[in-house]
Design a protein around this motif. Structure first.
Motif, mmCIF file in Angstrom:
data_model
loop_
_atom_site.group_PDB
_atom_site.id
_atom_site.type_symbol
_atom_site.label_atom_id
_atom_site.label_comp_id
_atom_site.label_asym_id
_atom_site.label_seq_id
_atom_site.Cartn_x
_atom_site.Cartn_y
_atom_site.Cartn_z
ATOM 1 N N UNK A 1 0.830 -1.210 0.000
ATOM 2 C CA UNK A 1 0.000 0.000 0.000
ATOM 3 C C UNK A 1 0.866 1.263 0.000
ATOM 4 N N UNK A 2 2.008 1.220 0.687
ATOM 5 C CA UNK A 2 2.926 2.371 0.658
ATOM 6 C C UNK A 2 3.476 2.600 -0.747
ATOM 7 N N UNK B 1 1.183 6.914 -6.698
ATOM 8 C CA UNK B 1 0.098 7.879 -6.880
ATOM 9 C C UNK B 1 0.631 9.301 -6.709
ATOM 10 N N UNK B 2 1.459 9.519 -5.680
ATOM 11 C CA UNK B 2 2.013 10.850 -5.447
ATOM 12 C C UNK B 2 2.963 11.262 -6.571
ATOM 13 N N UNK C 1 0.888 12.418 -9.409
ATOM 14 C CA UNK C 1 0.325 13.769 -9.167
ATOM 15 C C UNK C 1 1.376 14.849 -9.370
ATOM 16 N N UNK C 2 2.611 14.583 -8.976
ATOM 17 C CA UNK C 2 3.682 15.572 -9.111
ATOM 18 C C UNK C 2 4.015 15.794 -10.577
ATOM 19 N N UNK C 3 3.949 14.748 -11.385
ATOM 20 C CA UNK C 3 4.334 14.894 -12.796
ATOM 21 C C UNK C 3 3.257 15.548 -13.643
#
Length: 95
Positions: free
Chosen positions: A81-82, A88-89, A92-94
């Protein structure tokens, strides 16, 4: 080298085997604790106590093995899950 999936599969097989072994040991312990009149006279109380002690030690080790295997499974799920959250993060950053 084993993959994470192979390790998890093997761990699940070990858990199943340990659970079966725990059941067999519990049955043995219960049969040793039955009424003394159901056993032959040759089997003395001290031998019975020694057998019970050995089976109890075995059960403790089996329980420890089961606990460790369950911790491994939980840790693997948590790490998965990590990793998913990290991906996912990154996505979002890209953006």
């Amino acid at each position: 080298m084993l993959s994470a999936e192979e390790i998890l599969c093997s761990t699940q097989q070990v858990i199943a085997g340990l659970e079966a072994l725990r059941g067999e040991n519990r049955s043995l312990l219960e049969s040793l604790q039955e009424a003394p009149e159901s056993r032959p006279a040759a089997e003395s109380g001290s031998v019975e106590q020694e057998k019970s002690g050995i089976i109890r030690q075995s059960l403790e080790r089996i329980e420890l093995g089961l606990s460790e295997a369950q911790v491994m499974m939980a840790l693997s799920a948590h790490l998965g899950s990590l990793e998913a959250e990290k991906q996912k993060l990154r996505a979002q950053v890209s953006i």
